[in-house]
Design an enzyme around this catalytic site. Structure first.
Site, short mmCIF file in Angstrom:
data_model
loop_
_atom_site.label_atom_id
_atom_site.label_comp_id
_atom_site.label_asym_id
_atom_site.label_seq_id
_atom_site.Cartn_x
_atom_site.Cartn_y
_atom_site.Cartn_z
N MET A 169 -2.69 -40.47 47.59
CA MET A 169 -3.06 -40.94 49.19
C MET A 169 -1.92 -40.55 50.11
SD MET A 169 -5.01 -44.75 49.14
CE MET A 169 -3.59 -45.80 48.94
N LEU A 204 3.95 -38.50 49.58
CA LEU A 204 4.34 -38.20 48.26
C LEU A 204 5.98 -38.66 47.94
CD1 LEU A 204 2.57 -34.82 47.23
CD2 LEU A 204 1.73 -37.12 47.17
N HIS A 205 6.13 -39.08 46.64
CA HIS A 205 7.43 -39.44 46.24
C HIS A 205 7.77 -39.13 44.80
CE1 HIS A 205 5.40 -42.67 44.29
NE2 HIS A 205 5.01 -43.30 45.58
N HIS A 247 4.94 -39.47 42.29
CA HIS A 247 3.71 -38.56 42.48
C HIS A 247 4.31 -37.19 41.69
CE1 HIS A 247 2.86 -41.22 46.00
NE2 HIS A 247 1.74 -41.19 45.46
N VAL A 266 7.64 -44.21 37.36
CA VAL A 266 8.84 -43.78 38.04
C VAL A 266 9.53 -44.68 38.84
CG1 VAL A 266 9.98 -41.66 39.16
CG2 VAL A 266 8.22 -41.43 37.76
N MET A 297 8.75 -46.85 42.30
CA MET A 297 8.45 -45.95 43.46
C MET A 297 7.08 -46.20 43.96
SD MET A 297 10.47 -42.67 43.61
CE MET A 297 12.16 -42.72 43.51
N ARG A 315 4.42 -47.68 49.84
CA ARG A 315 4.42 -48.78 50.50
C ARG A 315 5.93 -49.54 50.57
NH1 ARG A 315 -0.95 -50.04 48.62
NH2 ARG A 315 -2.26 -50.05 50.14
P1 AMP Z 1 -1.07 -43.31 45.30
O1 AMP Z 1 -0.95 -42.08 46.35
O2 AMP Z 1 -0.24 -44.49 45.48
O3 AMP Z 1 -2.75 -43.67 45.46
O4 AMP Z 1 -0.99 -43.08 43.95
C1 AMP Z 1 -1.45 -41.71 43.47
C2 AMP Z 1 -1.27 -41.54 41.86
O5 AMP Z 1 0.19 -41.58 41.73
C3 AMP Z 1 -1.70 -42.98 41.12
O6 AMP Z 1 -2.24 -42.37 39.92
C4 AMP Z 1 -0.53 -43.75 41.01
O7 AMP Z 1 -0.53 -44.46 39.78
C5 AMP Z 1 0.66 -42.78 40.88
N1 AMP Z 1 1.83 -43.26 41.04
C6 AMP Z 1 2.29 -43.79 42.26
N2 AMP Z 1 3.46 -44.48 42.08
C7 AMP Z 1 4.12 -44.21 41.05
C8 AMP Z 1 5.06 -44.29 40.32
N3 AMP Z 1 6.24 -45.01 40.88
N4 AMP Z 1 5.43 -43.72 39.26
C9 AMP Z 1 4.18 -43.12 38.43
N5 AMP Z 1 3.06 -42.77 39.01
C10 AMP Z 1 3.25 -43.32 40.34
#
Ligand code: AMP
Length: 286
Positions: free
Chosen positions: A31, A34-35, A38, A183, A191, A194
């Site tokens: 979504m 990115l950090h 991601h 991560v 990470m 939010r």
């Molecule tokens: P999101 O943008 O929050 O929907 O996350 C996209 C993808 O990145 C999902 O598969 C999440 O599980 C993964 N993700 C988000 N935060 C982390 C993190 N800290 N470590 C590993 N994967 C993550």
């Protein structure tokens, strides 16, 4: 160079081209904002596929009416730069209208993928009743559009990962799901996009989540404590400065609660800090 694609038509053309050349495709659904979490998924995708597609889409159908859809961070320019540095080939970032053409945002005209009730009425699903239907639906669309061989998901969203794997198996989808570890910041904080909502103080308070995760892991591993009631009390105490939504110990095959730690037990937390909903988890072994 990373190509920014905003339309389904253009994405399909590119995918067709890749397929014609016999190239493998990796998909990383996100979504945005990115950090490093991601980025770790994108790195893995780039290393395992000929081409990598990163989707950046704040999906309206997975947000509840009182959730943060409108204020969710949107940083496409930076996301594109980040994805490019790692070697992604495409960033696919459609508008909601492009993605759900013809379907109004109350979704009365949208075909849905419905994961099993037993998987979506637990953990995060309790407070987010339609969330996983929205996730399963958008992920199915992304799988179809990208025709990816491999798709990358973080353990950060452990329930989501389990539901996607179940969906792929039940619906015979032709894609390999690659799980990726959580991560964390140096402080231990998992990470999350939010985390951007938190003040400096809030970030300190939020450390209670990872501290709880690691304390419980240590009690199980080195203290040989297996009693879930005891471990829940420890967790509650450590999380007292947060607003706990749930503390759960479940079998990571079916999300059923366990009373004693056994292999493949998921310990998962959701708690609010400064009104921001945060999640963390760990897989425990007997
Ligand atoms: P999101 O943008 O929050 O929907 O996350 C996209 C993808 O990145 C999902 O598969 C999440 O599980 C993964 N993700 C988000 N935060 C982390 C993190 N800290 N470590 C590993 N994967 C993550």
């Amino acid at each position: 160079m990373t190509l920014l694609i905003k339309t389904i038509k253009e994405l399909k053309e590119k995918v067709k081209e890749y397929k014609k050349e016999g190239l493998t495709i990796g998909l990383v659904p996100t979504m945005g904002a990115l950090h490093r979490g991601h980025f770790s998924l994108i790195e893995k995708a780039v290393s395992q596929n000929n081409r990598t597609i990163v989707s950046v889409f704040v999906n309206p159908t997975q947000f509840g009416p009182n959730e943060d859809y409108d204020k969710y961070p949107r940083t496409l320019k930076e996301d594109l730069q980040g994805a490019e540095k790692i070697g992604a080939d495409i960033v696919f970032s459609p508008s909601p209208d492009e993605m759900y053409a013809g379907c109004t945002l109350n979704n009365n005209y949208l075909t849905y993928v419905a994961p099993p009730y037993e998987y979506i009425n637990k953990l995060c699903g309790k407070s987010r009743p339609n969330h996983f239907d929205g996730v399963a639906t958008v992920v199915t669309k992304l799988f179809n559009l990208s025709e990816a061989d491999n798709a990358y998901f973080g353990m950060k969203d452990a329930q989501q990962l389990l539901i996607i794997r179940k969906m792929v198996k039940d619906l015979n989808m032709n894609i390999n799901i690659v799980p990726c570890p959580i991560v964390r910041e140096d402080s231990g904080l998992a990470m999350s996009s939010r985390n951007n909502y938190l003040s400096q103080n809030g970030r300190k308070t939020a450390l209670a989540l990872s501290k709880t995760i690691f304390t419980v892991e240590n009690l199980v591993k080195n203290g040989n404590i297996k009693d879930v009631r005891y471990l829940t009390d420890v967790a509650l105490k450590l999380l007292e400065d947060t607003e706990v939504e749930y503390i759960e110990f479940v079998d990571y095959d079916n999300l059923e609660n366990v009373s004693t730690i056994k292999n493949n037990t998921l310990f998962a937390i959701a708690a609010r800090v400064e009104g921001v909903r945060l999640i963390d988890n760990i897989l425990l072994e007997e």
